[in-house]
Write a protein that holds these residues in place. Structure first.
Motif, PDB file in Angstrom:
ATOM      1  N   GLN A  63       5.418  -9.890   2.068  1.00  0.00           N
ATOM      2  CA  GLN A  63       3.999  -9.555   1.936  1.00  0.00           C
ATOM      3  C   GLN A  63       3.279  -9.659   3.283  1.00  0.00           C
ATOM      4  OE1 GLN A  63       1.809 -11.116  -1.561  1.00  0.00           O
ATOM      5  NE2 GLN A  63       3.752 -11.990  -2.204  1.00  0.00           N
ATOM      6  N   ILE A  71      -1.786  -8.091  -5.010  1.00  0.00           N
ATOM      7  CA  ILE A  71      -0.649  -7.822  -5.878  1.00  0.00           C
ATOM      8  C   ILE A  71      -1.172  -7.122  -7.119  1.00  0.00           C
ATOM      9  CG2 ILE A  71       1.229  -8.814  -7.232  1.00  0.00           C
ATOM     10  CD1 ILE A  71       1.280 -11.151  -5.332  1.00  0.00           C
ATOM     11  N   ALA A  93       7.702  -6.328  -7.627  1.00  0.00           N
ATOM     12  CA  ALA A  93       6.249  -6.376  -7.487  1.00  0.00           C
ATOM     13  C   ALA A  93       5.724  -5.044  -6.998  1.00  0.00           C
ATOM     14  CB  ALA A  93       5.827  -7.472  -6.512  1.00  0.00           C
ATOM     15  N   PHE A  95       2.425  -3.743  -4.712  1.00  0.00           N
ATOM     16  CA  PHE A  95       1.450  -4.291  -3.783  1.00  0.00           C
ATOM     17  C   PHE A  95       0.430  -3.236  -3.358  1.00  0.00           C
ATOM     18  CE2 PHE A  95       5.418  -6.681  -2.501  1.00  0.00           C
ATOM     19  CZ  PHE A  95       5.056  -7.882  -3.099  1.00  0.00           C
TER      20      PHE A  95
END
Length: 254
Positions: A63, A71, A93, A95
């Motif tokens: 990240q 997120i 995930a 983002f």
């Protein structure tokens, strides 16, 4: 100029799903298919109860490298036997990245970059199982069963103490893709990242006449270029993940 949308992430998630569902090995649960499954051995005995996002440090380093601003939802962490890749402890995930905003006359617009990431750790009972699984995953990526229209594909090996490794980087009309795979003895790790083209660079390249004083480099909003991200993943990040996994495994074995 029309703003891009998050729908561009769909091909990446579809590709990951196809790779995960079609990846095959000798049975990551230690089940031989008979009435009495064998007990886990090797790295499977050590890592069999790990959660995916723990193995990847909750993507915190990734990240930071991507300059994630938010997120979308929450990290999805799966143990072995869960999620779309039952052979691996996975972390996934979506983002939000940096935003490019501009005004042309009376028209205001902004485009927010986005990225999708999925990592997996697949431990096995012996090296032959892991080697077969590594080969299967590479084969499925190269077959591109999801039908993603890749261009400008490049590949190479990862830095680190891997027995086998490969990364494949590619482009599409709207997104960049990086898929990295490594095998260390009897376990396999992979990391797949795709992200929207830098919206500042895209704005300049789409209509350079609107920005006579700008360049693609000066209008970029991401804190990285594609070449920089590929180099970081291949030369730094995966080798650090390898080291972290080895350190945790050694701690739990002692």
């Amino acid at each position: 100029m029309k703003a891009s949308s998050r729908l561009g992430a769909a091909p990446a998630l579809a590709a990951v799903a196809v790779l995960a569902l079609t990846a095959c090995g000798s049975g990551g649960t230690g089940d031989t298919g008979g009435d009495e499954p064998t007990a886990p051995a090797g790295s499977l005995a050590v890592m069999g109860d790990w959660s995916g996002c723990e193995a990847f440090g909750d993507f915190e380093v990734l990240q930071a490298q991507l300059g994630v601003t938010a997120i979308d939802g929450a990290l999805q962490s799966d143990a072995i036997g869960e999620g779309i890749d039952a052979e691996a402890a996975g972390c996934a995930a979506l983002f939000d990245l940096a935003t490019f905003s501009d005004t042309q006359g009376s028209f205001d617009f902004s485009v927010t970059g986005d990225a999708a990431a999925r990592g997996g750790l697949a431990p096995w009972s012996d090296e032959s199982e892991a080697a077969a699984n590594f080969a299967d995953r590479i084969e499925q990526r190269r077959e591109n069963l999801a039908g993603v229209d890749y261009t400008n594909e490049t590949e190479g090996e990862l830095a680190g103490d891997w027995d086998e490794s490969l990364y494949i980087a590619a482009d599409t009309a709207n997104r960049h893709y990086i898929d990295a795979y490594g095998r260390h003895g009897d376990w396999v790790v992979y990391l797949s990242i795709d992200y929207l083209h830098d919206p500042g660079v895209d704005a300049y390249e789409t209509a350079p006449d609107f920005y006579p004083d700008g360049t693609a480099e000066t209008m970029a909003v991401y804190p990285f270029t594609t070449d920089e991200l590929i180099a970081w993943v291949a030369q730094e990040h995966l080798s650090q993940i390898e080291s972290d996994i080895l350190q945790r495994a050694e701690t739990e074995e002692s």
